[in-house]
Scaffold this motif. Structure first.
Motif, mmCIF file in Angstrom:
data_model
loop_
_atom_site.group_PDB
_atom_site.id
_atom_site.type_symbol
_atom_site.label_atom_id
_atom_site.label_comp_id
_atom_site.label_asym_id
_atom_site.label_seq_id
_atom_site.Cartn_x
_atom_site.Cartn_y
_atom_site.Cartn_z
ATOM 1 N N SER A 193 12.392 -7.219 -16.522
ATOM 2 C CA SER A 193 11.703 -5.882 -16.289
ATOM 3 C C SER A 193 10.308 -5.904 -16.013
ATOM 4 C CB SER A 193 11.766 -5.169 -17.712
ATOM 5 O OG SER A 193 11.348 -3.554 -17.410
ATOM 6 N N VAL A 194 9.892 -5.307 -15.002
ATOM 7 C CA VAL A 194 8.622 -5.443 -14.247
ATOM 8 C C VAL A 194 7.800 -4.265 -14.543
ATOM 9 C CG1 VAL A 194 6.901 -6.130 -12.634
ATOM 10 C CG2 VAL A 194 9.032 -7.169 -13.003
ATOM 11 N N ARG A 195 6.517 -3.844 -15.240
ATOM 12 C CA ARG A 195 5.812 -2.744 -15.453
ATOM 13 C C ARG A 195 5.195 -2.539 -14.238
ATOM 14 N NH1 ARG A 195 4.607 -5.791 -19.992
ATOM 15 N NH2 ARG A 195 2.522 -6.126 -19.058
ATOM 16 N N PRO A 196 5.031 -1.408 -13.897
ATOM 17 C CA PRO A 196 4.084 -0.698 -12.729
ATOM 18 C C PRO A 196 2.539 -1.077 -12.968
ATOM 19 C CG PRO A 196 5.549 0.992 -13.460
ATOM 20 C CD PRO A 196 5.589 -0.030 -14.643
ATOM 21 N N HIS A 197 1.706 -1.294 -11.935
ATOM 22 C CA HIS A 197 0.634 -1.597 -11.893
ATOM 23 C C HIS A 197 -0.188 -0.555 -11.183
ATOM 24 C CE1 HIS A 197 -3.123 -3.946 -10.717
ATOM 25 N NE2 HIS A 197 -2.956 -4.745 -11.746
ATOM 26 N N PRO A 198 -1.474 -0.133 -12.002
ATOM 27 C CA PRO A 198 -2.446 1.109 -11.227
ATOM 28 C C PRO A 198 -2.759 0.643 -10.001
ATOM 29 C CG PRO A 198 -3.524 -0.377 -12.657
ATOM 30 C CD PRO A 198 -2.206 -0.847 -12.869
ATOM 31 N N ASN A 199 -2.782 -0.446 -9.499
ATOM 32 C CA ASN A 199 -3.742 -0.471 -7.908
ATOM 33 C C ASN A 199 -2.735 -1.546 -7.042
ATOM 34 O OD1 ASN A 199 -6.096 0.781 -8.833
ATOM 35 N ND2 ASN A 199 -6.627 -1.139 -9.980
ATOM 36 N N LEU A 200 -1.808 -2.224 -7.630
ATOM 37 C CA LEU A 200 -0.761 -2.830 -6.753
ATOM 38 C C LEU A 200 0.753 -2.751 -6.989
ATOM 39 C CD1 LEU A 200 -1.087 -5.779 -5.146
ATOM 40 C CD2 LEU A 200 -0.505 -6.774 -7.273
ATOM 41 N N ALA A 201 1.408 -2.613 -5.647
ATOM 42 C CA ALA A 201 2.809 -2.186 -5.649
ATOM 43 C C ALA A 201 3.559 -3.039 -4.938
ATOM 44 C CB ALA A 201 2.811 -0.749 -5.191
ATOM 45 N N ARG A 202 4.736 -3.240 -5.043
ATOM 46 C CA ARG A 202 5.776 -4.125 -4.209
ATOM 47 C C ARG A 202 6.577 -3.446 -3.755
ATOM 48 N NH1 ARG A 202 8.769 -9.670 -6.374
ATOM 49 N NH2 ARG A 202 9.656 -10.148 -4.518
ATOM 50 N N ASP A 203 6.687 -3.645 -2.334
ATOM 51 C CA ASP A 203 7.816 -3.063 -1.501
ATOM 52 C C ASP A 203 8.516 -4.274 -0.667
ATOM 53 O OD1 ASP A 203 9.249 -1.297 0.031
ATOM 54 O OD2 ASP A 203 7.800 -0.759 1.496
ATOM 55 N N GLY A 204 9.693 -4.518 -1.293
ATOM 56 C CA GLY A 204 10.468 -5.772 -0.573
ATOM 57 C C GLY A 204 9.714 -7.014 -1.163
ATOM 58 N N ASP A 205 9.063 -7.645 -0.365
ATOM 59 C CA ASP A 205 8.294 -8.797 -0.636
ATOM 60 C C ASP A 205 6.885 -8.558 0.043
ATOM 61 O OD1 ASP A 205 10.402 -10.253 -1.460
ATOM 62 O OD2 ASP A 205 10.956 -11.183 0.425
ATOM 63 N N ASP A 206 6.539 -7.360 0.565
ATOM 64 C CA ASP A 206 5.231 -6.845 0.882
ATOM 65 C C ASP A 206 4.481 -6.510 -0.342
ATOM 66 O OD1 ASP A 206 5.760 -7.640 3.531
ATOM 67 O OD2 ASP A 206 6.169 -5.683 4.333
ATOM 68 N N LEU A 207 3.161 -6.684 -0.260
ATOM 69 C CA LEU A 207 2.313 -6.112 -1.532
ATOM 70 C C LEU A 207 1.519 -5.207 -0.883
ATOM 71 C CD1 LEU A 207 1.705 -9.312 -3.630
ATOM 72 C CD2 LEU A 207 3.476 -7.470 -4.010
ATOM 73 N N HIS A 208 1.254 -4.006 -1.610
ATOM 74 C CA HIS A 208 0.238 -3.044 -1.072
ATOM 75 C C HIS A 208 -0.764 -2.722 -2.265
ATOM 76 C CE1 HIS A 208 2.877 -0.997 2.060
ATOM 77 N NE2 HIS A 208 3.708 -1.630 1.441
ATOM 78 N N LEU A 209 -2.043 -3.198 -1.775
ATOM 79 C CA LEU A 209 -3.198 -3.110 -2.596
ATOM 80 C C LEU A 209 -4.282 -1.979 -2.233
ATOM 81 C CD1 LEU A 209 -4.969 -4.322 -5.144
ATOM 82 C CD2 LEU A 209 -6.137 -5.758 -3.052
ATOM 83 N N ARG A 210 -4.444 -0.885 -3.204
ATOM 84 C CA ARG A 210 -5.696 -0.093 -3.063
ATOM 85 C C ARG A 210 -7.010 -0.804 -3.232
ATOM 86 N NH1 ARG A 210 -5.133 5.097 -2.553
ATOM 87 N NH2 ARG A 210 -6.611 5.714 -4.404
ATOM 88 N N LEU A 211 -7.829 -0.932 -2.530
ATOM 89 C CA LEU A 211 -8.975 -1.694 -2.630
ATOM 90 C C LEU A 211 -10.182 -0.878 -2.763
ATOM 91 C CD1 LEU A 211 -10.285 -4.757 -2.766
ATOM 92 C CD2 LEU A 211 -10.854 -4.602 -0.400
ATOM 93 N N PRO A 212 -11.064 -0.904 -3.745
ATOM 94 C CA PRO A 212 -12.149 0.053 -3.887
ATOM 95 C C PRO A 212 -13.351 -0.651 -3.208
ATOM 96 C CG PRO A 212 -11.050 -0.448 -6.240
ATOM 97 C CD PRO A 212 -10.654 -1.400 -5.119
ATOM 98 N N ILE A 213 -14.300 -0.233 -2.330
ATOM 99 C CA ILE A 213 -15.361 -0.557 -1.891
ATOM 100 C C ILE A 213 -16.409 0.331 -1.873
ATOM 101 C CG2 ILE A 213 -14.099 -2.176 -0.165
ATOM 102 C CD1 ILE A 213 -14.883 0.060 2.014
ATOM 103 N N SER A 214 -17.746 -0.178 -2.116
ATOM 104 C CA SER A 214 -18.822 0.525 -2.059
ATOM 105 C C SER A 214 -19.246 1.153 -0.637
ATOM 106 C CB SER A 214 -20.132 -0.104 -2.378
ATOM 107 O OG SER A 214 -20.241 -0.972 -1.673
ATOM 108 N N LEU A 215 -20.098 2.516 -0.886
ATOM 109 C CA LEU A 215 -20.239 3.051 0.510
ATOM 110 C C LEU A 215 -21.067 1.918 1.274
ATOM 111 C CD1 LEU A 215 -20.816 5.568 2.179
ATOM 112 C CD2 LEU A 215 -22.885 6.096 0.859
#
Length: 326
Positions: free
Chosen positions: A217-239
């Motif tokens: 059982s894999v818990r969800p992550h706030p910034n990282l998600a899995r779709d198939g074998d692809d990973l989706h990352l929301r990356l914070p950057i400064s102005l």
């Protein structure tokens, strides 16, 4: 040494249900199993005792016979000559030609079994449950009473291992409540199952142990998600990083990756890094898809005091044009 009461061995009341008996045995088996206590003779002996107690009480017919006093804690007939007319006499019906007179055995007329149980049936029953000779039935009786016990594989035990998404991507060793260690392969998915052979409940009659079945059982992550074998990352950057660009280091579960941000980048822009995703079939890795999210730091907010008056409010209105559409 006197035999021990099977209810006391399992720590259950005489009124315990089948489910309560099974649960009590599993807890004790996990604690006393030889794999958990290697070279511990006391635990091994205790394990044998609770297994014999479980085999007796988990069998409805044997439990009734024990509760009524017909058999003892070892599954042996109490006072096997009761009601006999003397050695060499014959019984009064089929199945009674035992040489003990009018002896009625397990499942005899009037018992809950509804009919007489033959000598071979009794031998198979005791042999499969206890893996031993059956006392007064073990010798001198017809029907092959000295045959080896029936081998039966032990039951499987189900486990669930909870992992964070990064842990599932890395893999590694995990220890089950029984003490058994299981290797988690890198890139395992939520809902997948693993099998550890021979780590379930013990077999009977010399049969092999069951298996441990492990559900992931894999818990969800706030910034990282899995779709198939692809990973989706929301990356914070400064102005500042968005305006000037630069190189950003990302510590991923499989190792650090470097991402080049172009000057003038904006929130919502996406970049794809090939082969930096999750490990999939045949160890082929998916991609890492990074979405930029501009976030103002405290330092940037403090520095903006001198310039925020120069920026007109109309810029926000431009951004919201066509937000909903027709």
């Amino acid at each position: 040494m006197a035999a021990k009461n099977p209810y006391d061995l399992l720590g259950v009341a005489k009124t315990a249900t089948d489910k309560e008996i099974r649960s009590a045995y599993r807890k004790l088996a996990k604690k006393l199993h030889p794999d958990v206590n290697p070279d511990d003779a006391a635990s091994a002996e205790r394990f044998k005792e609770v297994t014999a107690a479980y085999n007796l009480l988990s069998n409805e017919e044997l439990r009734k016979q024990y509760d009524s006093g017909a058999i003892d804690e070892q599954g042996q007939q109490r006072n096997p000559f009761a009601g006999a007319g003397g050695f060499g006499q014959r019984g009064q019906g089929p199945g009674y030609n035992t040489g003990f007179g009018g002896f009625e055995g397990f499942g005899a007329r009037g018992g809950s079994g509804g009919g007489r149980m033959g000598q071979d049936d009794m031998s198979d029953l005791f042999g499969s449950l206890f893996g031993m000779n059956t006392g007064p039935f073990s010798g001198g009786m017809r029907g092959g009473m000295n045959r080896p016990p029936v081998r039966r594989k032990g039951a499987d035990i189900q486990y669930t291992v909870n992992l964070s998404l990064p842990e599932s991507l890395r893999g590694g060793l995990r220890q089950l409540p029984s003490g058994t260690k299981v290797r988690i392969p890198a890139g395992i998915r939520d809902g997948q199952s693993l099998r550890v052979r021979g780590k379930g409940e013990p077999g009977t009659g010399g049969g092999p142990a069951g298996d441990a079945k492990v559900r992931i059982s894999v818990r969800p992550h706030p910034n990282l998600a899995r779709d198939g074998d692809d990973l989706h990352l929301r990356l914070p950057i400064s102005l500042g990083e968005a305006l000037r660009g630069g190189s950003v280091r990302i510590d991923m579960p499989s190792g650090a990756v470097s991402l080049k941000i172009k000057p003038g980048s904006n929130t919502g822009q996406k970049m794809r890094l090939k082969g930096k995703g999750a490990t999939g079939k045949n160890k082929v890795r998916g991609n890492l898809i990074v979405e930029l999210v501009i976030m103002l730091t405290e330092a940037e907010l403090a520095q903006a005091d001198d310039t925020k008056q120069q920026i007109g409010d109309e810029n926000g209105a431009v951004l919201r044009q066509g937000l909903i559409g027709n």
